[in-house]
Design a protein around this motif. Structure first.
Motif, PDB file in Angstrom:
ATOM      1  N   TYR A 191       0.578  -1.316  -0.158  1.00 14.39           N
ATOM      2  CA  TYR A 191       0.138   0.076  -0.244  1.00 14.39           C
ATOM      3  C   TYR A 191       1.072   1.068   0.132  1.00 14.39           C
ATOM      4  N   TYR A 224      -6.517  -3.448  -2.191  1.00 15.33           N
ATOM      5  CA  TYR A 224      -7.695  -3.561  -1.254  1.00 15.33           C
ATOM      6  C   TYR A 224      -9.626  -3.624  -2.641  1.00 15.33           C
ATOM      7  N   PHE A 243      -8.402  -5.037   7.296  1.00 16.30           N
ATOM      8  CA  PHE A 243      -6.588  -4.379   6.657  1.00 16.30           C
ATOM      9  C   PHE A 243      -6.042  -4.030   7.289  1.00 16.30           C
ATOM     10  N   ILE A 245      -3.772  -0.914   7.125  1.00 18.95           N
ATOM     11  CA  ILE A 245      -4.334   0.403   5.768  1.00 18.95           C
ATOM     12  C   ILE A 245      -2.927   1.170   5.919  1.00 18.95           C
ATOM     13  N   THR A 253     -10.115   4.071   1.551  1.00 20.25           N
ATOM     14  CA  THR A 253     -10.277   3.015   1.503  1.00 20.25           C
ATOM     15  C   THR A 253     -11.819   2.842   2.662  1.00 20.25           C
TER      16      THR A 253
END
Length: 282
Positions: A191, A224, A243, A245, A253
């Protein structure tokens, strides 16, 4: 060479590269790893001699530290959720925020009394699925990763920690469905955007696996979106998707995951940043 001389050598050779407290932390980690001596032992035995072979190990470690290689890769292991995990350059070094994610899952599900089916996506070292398998009694845990090298490390860690986890190789972006139905799906996918590299330390930029870290700036939430799309079909009713993130993309998100009909909750880490998201299937 005496151990007091070795300690001085670390201070002199790494001065300017790291803060003094971090240098001493490296020294004590390595003395415990290579000599089986803790800080108190060194304080009580400063004149203890180290062998030529041991000295060679420390010199190698010093040279690697000068290149800002993470200490965990030098020792070949780290601790996660009080357990030892093997690591090398094929896997990310587990982070404290990932421990917080695991703790969130455990606190949500430890007292349910049901046999849980759990899927971890992007296993890396295996720290998430192995910890969940050990902490959640009777859970059936499976996990996959795109990297064959990472899967080898994850399997070794499962054996090391006597954890029953099924590992297999899969590229999540090419998957059309997830095999089976699950109560929990968890992922710590890549990410970090290219534009955020300037905020990262040299030890991460130069040594940790890029495949597990980075995404393109213009498509930062690609993992995602794909995982949420698959999870909404593969989660049991009231099942949960967790998740880790990007703190800078928390709201984006959350909004993305909500588009798939999930009820969402953001959670801050110990530093006050939104680093975790829970999505519950309605």
């Amino acid at each position: 060479m005496r151990i007091s001389q070795l300690k001085k050598q670390f201070s002199v050779q790494l001065e300017g590269e790291f803060p003094s407290t971090e240098i001493m932390s490296f020294f004590y980690i390595l003395t415990e790893e290579y000599l089986g001596m803790q800080k108190v032992d060194i304080a009580l035995n400063p004149t203890q001699e180290i062998s030529k072979e041991e000295q060679t190990k420390f010199e190698s470690a010093l040279n690697r530290l000068k290149k800002h290689e993470p200490i965990q890769y030098i020792t070949g292991n780290t601790e996660f959720f009080t357990r030892k995990f093997l690591v090398n350059k094929s896997v990310l070094i587990p982070r404290p925020e990932t421990e917080e994610l695991v703790e969130w899952i455990i606190s949500d599900h430890r007292s349910t009394g049901q046999e849980l089916k759990i899927l971890d996506i992007g296993t890396g070292s295996g720290c998430i699925p192995i910890s969940l398998a050990k902490e959640l009694e009777d859970a059936k845990v499976s996990s996959f990763d795109i990297s064959s090298e990472a899967l080898l490390i994850a399997k070794r860690n499962a054996k090391l920690n006597a954890a029953d986890v099924l590992f297999r190789k899969l590229n999540i972006l090419e998957a059309e469905e997830l095999e089976g139905q699950f109560d929990i799906i968890v992922s710590n996918p890549p990410y970090v955007r290219e534009l955020e590299k300037k905020e990262m330390h040299q030890n991460v930029l130069d040594h940790e696996p890029k495949l597990a870290l980075y995404v393109e700036d213009e498509n930062a939430l690609i993992f995602y979106k794909k995982i949420a799309e698959l999870a909404v079909k593969s989660l049991n009713p009231a099942g949960c998707l967790y998740f880790e993130i990007n703190q800078y993309l928390a709201e984006e998100t959350k909004s993305l995951v909500q588009q798939f009909g999930f009820e969402t909750e953001l959670k801050k880490d110990i530093f006050g940043h939104y680093r975790m998201l829970k999505a519950t299937k309605q």
